[in-house]
Design a protein around this motif. Structure first.
Motif, short mmCIF file in Angstrom:
data_model
loop_
_atom_site.label_atom_id
_atom_site.label_comp_id
_atom_site.label_asym_id
_atom_site.label_seq_id
_atom_site.Cartn_x
_atom_site.Cartn_y
_atom_site.Cartn_z
N SER A 80 12.10 2.78 1.98
CA SER A 80 10.86 2.56 1.25
C SER A 80 11.14 2.55 -0.25
N ARG A 104 6.62 1.18 2.12
CA ARG A 104 7.49 1.19 3.30
C ARG A 104 8.02 -0.22 3.60
N ASP A 138 5.40 10.40 -0.45
CA ASP A 138 6.10 9.53 0.51
C ASP A 138 5.42 9.59 1.85
N ALA A 139 5.23 8.42 2.45
CA ALA A 139 4.68 8.36 3.80
C ALA A 139 5.80 8.68 4.79
N ARG A 143 0.82 -1.22 0.00
CA ARG A 143 0.00 0.00 0.00
C ARG A 143 0.85 1.27 0.00
N THR A 144 2.00 1.22 0.70
CA THR A 144 2.78 2.44 0.91
C THR A 144 4.21 2.37 0.37
N LYS A 189 2.69 8.01 -5.33
CA LYS A 189 2.04 8.54 -4.14
C LYS A 189 3.04 9.38 -3.37
#
Length: 123
Positions: A100, A92, A121-122, A89-90, A119
């Motif tokens: 990541s 990471r 970056d978380a 999903r991310t 997306k």
């Protein structure tokens, strides 16, 4: 390329990659999207994810050949080289929170997998 509305209200470029039925469940496929090598995954519940294909630990483009699984509620792909797991999903790394890979927006429209831009970056 097709321009579609995004959930954020703007327009974003979406690139058709393949039909969802062409993706093997829990196996990766690669595609060139917006000039980047992207690994595309379809999970057992028919959710489709896209991550950058480059494994930062192995320094090789191998994530599409990784093993798909879950840790608790987290869908992941484990690199075939050093087995580091990346959240689908991310992007990471589940084994090293400081690392990541890029994650990309994905939509399935009328059976076609569309990949958007990277997306944020978380943190």
């Amino acid at each position: 390329m097709t321009a579609l509305s995004t959930p954020r209200g703007g327009t974003e470029e979406w690139q058709p990659v393949c039909r969802v039925v062409e993706l093997e469940v829990e196996r990766g496929a690669t595609a060139l999207v917006h000039g980047q090598a992207v690994a595309i995954f379809r999970t057992h519940d028919d959710t489709v994810y896209a991550l950058g294909n480059h494994d930062p630990f192995a320094k090789a483009s191998v994530l599409a050949r990784g093993i798909v699984g879950t840790r608790g509620d987290v869908p992941f792909v484990a690199s075939p080289m050093h087995k580091h797991a990346f959240d689908l999903r991310t992007g990471r790394c589940l084994d090293d929170q400081h690392v990541s890979v890029p994650a990309y927006d994905v939509r399935v429209v009328e059976g076609v997998v569309l990949v958007g831009h990277r997306k944020p970056d978380a943190a």
